[in-house]
Design an enzyme around this catalytic site. Structure first.
Site, PDB file in Angstrom:
ATOM      1  CB  SER A 181      -0.833   0.073   1.199  1.00 46.29           C
ATOM      2  OG  SER A 181      -1.867  -0.602   1.240  1.00 46.29           O
ATOM      3  CG  ASN A 233      -0.484   2.849  12.354  1.00 50.28           C
ATOM      4  OD1 ASN A 233      -0.314   2.240  10.131  1.00 50.28           O
ATOM      5  ND2 ASN A 233      -1.564   1.924  12.522  1.00 50.28           N
ATOM      6  CG  HIS A 236      -6.091   3.473   3.562  1.00 49.03           C
ATOM      7  ND1 HIS A 236      -5.212   2.043   4.055  1.00 49.03           N
ATOM      8  CD2 HIS A 236      -6.453   3.151   2.314  1.00 49.03           C
ATOM      9  CE1 HIS A 236      -4.893   2.041   2.489  1.00 49.03           C
ATOM     10  NE2 HIS A 236      -5.336   2.935   1.616  1.00 49.03           N
ATOM     11  CG  MET A 246      -4.604  -6.036   7.643  1.00 45.81           C
ATOM     12  SD  MET A 246      -6.194  -5.216   7.473  1.00 45.81           S
ATOM     13  CE  MET A 246      -6.298  -3.957   8.875  1.00 45.81           C
ATOM     14  CB  SER A 247      -0.655  -8.842   3.141  1.00 47.62           C
ATOM     15  OG  SER A 247       0.901  -7.540   3.326  1.00 47.62           O
ATOM     16  CG  HIS A 284      -2.591  -1.502  -3.385  1.00 47.13           C
ATOM     17  ND1 HIS A 284      -2.296  -2.684  -3.610  1.00 47.13           N
ATOM     18  CD2 HIS A 284      -3.092  -1.700  -1.861  1.00 47.13           C
ATOM     19  CE1 HIS A 284      -1.566  -3.205  -1.876  1.00 47.13           C
ATOM     20  NE2 HIS A 284      -2.246  -2.663  -1.010  1.00 47.13           N
ATOM     21  CB  ALA A 307       1.198  -0.328   4.890  1.00 53.31           C
ATOM     22  CE1 TYR A 347      -8.457  -5.406   2.131  1.00 50.46           C
ATOM     23  CE2 TYR A 347      -6.437  -5.896   3.805  1.00 50.46           C
ATOM     24  CZ  TYR A 347      -7.215  -4.773   3.120  1.00 50.46           C
ATOM     25  OH  TYR A 347      -6.693  -4.151   1.777  1.00 50.46           O
ATOM     26  CD  GLU A 348      -8.859  -6.412  -2.857  1.00 53.44           C
ATOM     27  OE1 GLU A 348      -9.501  -5.993  -3.376  1.00 53.44           O
ATOM     28  OE2 GLU A 348      -7.620  -6.608  -1.914  1.00 53.44           O
ATOM     29  CG  HIS A 400      -4.868  -7.089   0.938  1.00 53.75           C
ATOM     30  ND1 HIS A 400      -5.094  -6.034  -0.337  1.00 53.75           N
ATOM     31  CD2 HIS A 400      -3.722  -6.918   1.186  1.00 53.75           C
ATOM     32  CE1 HIS A 400      -4.156  -5.435  -0.491  1.00 53.75           C
ATOM     33  NE2 HIS A 400      -3.406  -5.718   0.853  1.00 53.75           N
TER      34      HIS A 400
HETATM   35  N1  HPA Z   1      -2.998  -3.271  11.610  1.00 52.76           N
HETATM   36  C1  HPA Z   1      -2.987  -4.028  10.002  1.00 52.76           C
HETATM   37  N2  HPA Z   1      -2.840  -3.387   9.251  1.00 52.76           N
HETATM   38  C2  HPA Z   1      -1.940  -2.498   9.323  1.00 52.76           C
HETATM   39  C3  HPA Z   1      -2.136  -1.720   9.775  1.00 52.76           C
HETATM   40  C4  HPA Z   1      -2.600  -1.866  10.808  1.00 52.76           C
HETATM   41  O1  HPA Z   1      -2.378  -0.986  12.549  1.00 52.76           O
HETATM   42  N3  HPA Z   1      -2.003  -0.174   9.367  1.00 52.76           N
HETATM   43  C5  HPA Z   1      -0.995  -0.535   8.203  1.00 52.76           C
HETATM   44  N4  HPA Z   1      -1.796  -1.508   8.044  1.00 52.76           N
END
Ligand code: HPA
Length: 280
Positions: free
Chosen positions: A38, A242, A254, A218-219, A69, A121, A93-94, A91
């Site tokens: 990302s 973050n 995001h 998440m990947s 993306h 990320a 989650y999609e 992903h």
């Molecule tokens: N959690 C999950 N996925 C992420 C995060 C997070 O804090 N930051 C970027 N992708």
């Protein structure tokens, strides 16, 4: 459709996508594939002598819906090495079963690409890690609780692949040395993969910390599992965008994730390009 059925359906369409990609590549033989996470697709612009192939031109290639993306393959050279950049991935989650999330890895196996450099990320869990840090992944914890290998054994893979060194120690040393030489700060730690799409709760982050995770995303994990099963060497860098939930009182979004990737883009790109130039 059962997980096993998705696996075999995906298996049968990998061949046609591979053929289309092979035709587009001509006599290019990529040595390193790079999955751009990302907001990290800017690396694609550093690829020299590029040809771009949108995923829509590759039969059955799973398409991503996530902002940040792009959805294309960029083939060319980086630091003198033939590379295949993948800008955009699907992903779990999609709605993609893990078997679809690793479609491109199976294509790389067919193309006999020996090395996969992944990026993503991620949220920072380790108490001394902060947004803007890059983290070399030393190991992972699969909190998606699904394996992309469920179903029939893919040709050339083993039923029970070894994951004692999922992230290649030799390639990791090269990335560390490159970071030192370039003066790019680099943390190293364990990546926990959650399937999302909701960010974690503070209680989940405390749990992950106790489990030994330093960052969360998440990947990446499904792809690394498949790549290792197929004999591809892996190396991966997270861009910590973050503080994970509850580490500070800030809510997560995001947009913030994408903003931080812009700030570290230059270091990230120099690190990846510099490392790849040293891969054997
Ligand atoms: N959690 C999950 N996925 C992420 C995060 C997070 O804090 N930051 C970027 N992708």
């Amino acid at each position: 459709m059962s997980l096993a059925d998705v696996g075999s359906e995906v298996g049968s369409s990998v061949g046609s996508a591979t053929e289309a990609l092979r035709a587009a590549l001509g006599d290019r033989r990529p040595r390193v594939a790079i999955t751009m996470g990302s907001g990290l697709g800017g690396l694609g612009a550093r690829i020299e002598d590029p040809i771009e192939i949108p995923y829509t031109e590759l039969p059955a290639w799973p398409l991503t819906t996530v902002v940040g993306h792009a959805g294309k393959v960029v083939a060319g050279t980086l630091g003198g090495v033939a590379v295949l950049g993948l800008s955009g991935r699907v992903h779990v989650y999609e709605g993609a079963e893990t078997a679809r999330a690793i479609f491109y890895v199976r294509v790389l196996e067919e193309l006999e690409v020996p090395i996969l450099f992944l990026s993503n990320a991620a949220g920072a869990i380790h108490p001394t890690f902060a947004p803007g840090d890059l983290m070399l992944i030393s190991d992972h914890i699969n909190m998606m609780f699904r394996s992309p290998l469920i179903g029939p054994v893919h040709e050339g893979e083993q039923r029970f692949p070894d994951l004692s060194d999922p992230y290649d120690p030799e390639l990791r040393s090269i990335v560390r040395e490159t970071a030192l030489e370039l003066g790019v700060g680099l943390q190293e730690g364990v990546y926990a993969a959650m399937h999302g799409p909701a960010y974690e709760t503070p209680a989940e982050i405390r749990m992950l910390e106790r489990f030994g995770a330093d960052a969360v995303g998440m990947s990446t994990v499904p792809e690394v599992i498949a790549a290792r099963a197929g004999g591809i060497r892996c190396v991966a860098v997270s861009c910590l965008t973050n503080y994970a939930a509850g580490v500070t009182s800030e809510p997560l979004d995001h947009e913030e994730v994408l903003e931080v990737t812009v700030q570290v883009q230059d270091d990230f790109e120099r690190l990846v390009a510099g490392s790849i130039a040293r891969f054997e």
